[in-house]
Scaffold this motif. Sequence first.
Motif, short mmCIF file in Angstrom:
data_model
loop_
_atom_site.label_atom_id
_atom_site.label_comp_id
_atom_site.label_asym_id
_atom_site.label_seq_id
_atom_site.Cartn_x
_atom_site.Cartn_y
_atom_site.Cartn_z
N PHE A 1 0.80 -1.22 0.00
CA PHE A 1 0.00 0.00 0.00
C PHE A 1 0.84 1.27 0.00
O PHE A 1 0.33 2.34 -0.33
CB PHE A 1 -0.96 -0.01 1.20
CG PHE A 1 -2.10 -0.96 1.03
CD1 PHE A 1 -3.12 -0.69 0.13
CD2 PHE A 1 -2.15 -2.15 1.75
CE1 PHE A 1 -4.17 -1.57 -0.05
CE2 PHE A 1 -3.21 -3.04 1.58
CZ PHE A 1 -4.22 -2.76 0.68
N THR A 2 2.11 1.18 0.39
CA THR A 2 2.97 2.36 0.33
C THR A 2 3.82 2.38 -0.94
O THR A 2 4.57 3.32 -1.17
CB THR A 2 3.91 2.42 1.54
OG1 THR A 2 4.76 1.26 1.55
CG2 THR A 2 3.13 2.49 2.84
N ARG A 3 3.70 1.29 -1.72
CA ARG A 3 4.46 1.15 -2.96
C ARG A 3 5.97 1.22 -2.71
O ARG A 3 6.75 1.68 -3.55
CB ARG A 3 4.05 2.22 -3.98
CG ARG A 3 2.60 2.10 -4.42
CD ARG A 3 2.25 3.12 -5.48
NE ARG A 3 0.87 2.99 -5.90
CZ ARG A 3 0.29 3.76 -6.81
NH1 ARG A 3 0.98 4.72 -7.42
NH2 ARG A 3 -0.98 3.58 -7.14
N ALA A 4 6.37 0.77 -1.52
CA ALA A 4 7.79 0.70 -1.20
C ALA A 4 8.33 -0.65 -1.66
O ALA A 4 7.59 -1.63 -1.78
CB ALA A 4 8.00 0.86 0.30
N ARG A 5 9.62 -0.72 -1.91
CA ARG A 5 10.25 -1.94 -2.38
C ARG A 5 11.27 -2.41 -1.36
O ARG A 5 11.97 -1.59 -0.73
CB ARG A 5 10.95 -1.69 -3.73
CG ARG A 5 11.45 -2.97 -4.40
CD ARG A 5 12.12 -2.66 -5.72
NE ARG A 5 13.38 -1.94 -5.54
CZ ARG A 5 14.05 -1.37 -6.53
NH1 ARG A 5 13.55 -1.37 -7.75
NH2 ARG A 5 15.20 -0.76 -6.29
N LEU A 6 11.35 -3.70 -1.19
CA LEU A 6 12.31 -4.27 -0.26
C LEU A 6 13.72 -3.90 -0.70
O LEU A 6 14.01 -3.83 -1.91
CB LEU A 6 12.16 -5.79 -0.23
CG LEU A 6 12.86 -6.53 0.92
CD1 LEU A 6 12.26 -6.14 2.26
CD2 LEU A 6 12.72 -8.04 0.71
N ASP A 7 14.59 -3.63 0.27
CA ASP A 7 15.97 -3.27 -0.05
C ASP A 7 16.61 -4.29 -0.99
O ASP A 7 16.35 -5.50 -0.89
CB ASP A 7 16.79 -3.18 1.25
CG ASP A 7 18.16 -2.59 1.00
OD1 ASP A 7 18.28 -1.36 0.94
OD2 ASP A 7 19.12 -3.38 0.88
N ASP A 8 17.44 -3.81 -1.92
CA ASP A 8 17.99 -4.66 -2.97
C ASP A 8 18.81 -5.84 -2.43
O ASP A 8 18.94 -6.87 -3.10
CB ASP A 8 18.86 -3.83 -3.92
CG ASP A 8 18.04 -2.82 -4.70
OD1 ASP A 8 16.82 -3.08 -4.89
OD2 ASP A 8 18.59 -1.79 -5.11
N ASP A 9 19.41 -5.69 -1.24
CA ASP A 9 20.23 -6.75 -0.69
C ASP A 9 19.40 -7.90 -0.11
O ASP A 9 19.94 -8.98 0.16
CB ASP A 9 21.14 -6.21 0.42
CG ASP A 9 22.32 -5.44 -0.14
OD1 ASP A 9 22.68 -5.71 -1.31
OD2 ASP A 9 22.87 -4.58 0.57
#
Length: 428
Positions: free
Chosen positions: A334-342
Amino acid sequence: MNRPRHSRSLLSRSSWPEAQRIGVVLRKETVGGALLLAATVIALVWANSPVGDSYQRLSETRVGPSALHLDLTLATWAADGLLAIFFFVVGLELKREFVAGDLRDPRRAALPVVAAMGGMVVPALVFVAVNAGGGSALRGWAIPTATDIAFALAVLAVVSSHLPTALRTFLLTLAVVDDLLAVTIIAVFYTSDLQVGYLAAALVPLALFAVAVQRRIRSWWLLLPLAAVTWVLMHESGVHATVAGVLLGFAVPVLRRDGGEGIGLAEHFEHRVRPISTIVAVPVFAFFAAGVAVGGLSGLSDALRDPIALGIVAGLVVGKTVGVFGTTALFARFTRARLDDDLAWTDVFGVAVLAGIGFTVSLLIGDLAYGLGSDRDDHVKVGVLTGSLLAALLATVVLKRRDRVYADIAAREAVDADGDGVPDVYDR
């Protein structure tokens, strides 16, 4: 080749000063977890040995002034007195996180707070579902809602010592918020026979303590008596005395009066008190709380057939995992955030399973819900120990599969090519 980090990244790397501080805290909590485990094993062996009656007699030994209604059993002193020290440290830690830590940024604070709430609501619902129609059994709905950070970090130290700092920070912060919510539940739902006069009286030494620490007074001969009187009056009020510990911790200022860099009063107290909490208070509580006479495999089987124990196991293993992982996934959605690439979602799932290790606060709530030493209380202990063990084993399976990835991340985070004492990844 590293991809550019998304502007709205979940579980991204914290600042270097915060990473250093978290590292110190985690090392201390890992030692505490080992002591906690040792105390638990000793209690279980003693309680189930041929001299198990001596363990019960020790737990029920009364000490303290009867004139002040403080002639309490050693087990009660451990739960009400020593755990107040533990919750004082929780109060200090939580206030520091939100005043001077990375979580003063609402965007960083939102995820662990939401995850902690999900990790409490879902286990409670699971317990209620298992015990639907159980009448007084429902009093234990809050038992599987707590995460024991010391035990969880002890497991991490054994199975995945390279877990990225972001995940460790997430687990620690989630557990601290979890403890605050737990003590709120204790104060609101497990307070019986409230004595308003004593509660009002407790505010006086609490206020004096707050004034003293706001003036940056560190004199133990003044602060300790004020804290002790606050604890006694809170205990007499009917509100669980551990609430006094959190309130006293919240009263301590975090920032220096001159606004400069360096250790503030909250961090100073934390350095002094945390070893007492980690090495003495929590292990001693565990020793008196975990000693349940199981009665062999048949007794263990009987205990685990009790819906109360089943609800606790399901709440810790299934409820915690679904609550923490589910709310984190929904937060990202819902926040359109993405998990850190690592990181990968498998890592978040592993930490969510690890959050199902409940012990200290779970046992405390069990005592409050059903009465210390009751048959149901014994089944609570079996449920908490079984659920925590299952959560630890499942988390080990999930996290161990990613250990090589964690080792690679740790190696990259340790590189300091320019020799300034700060790993290069924190200079970006």
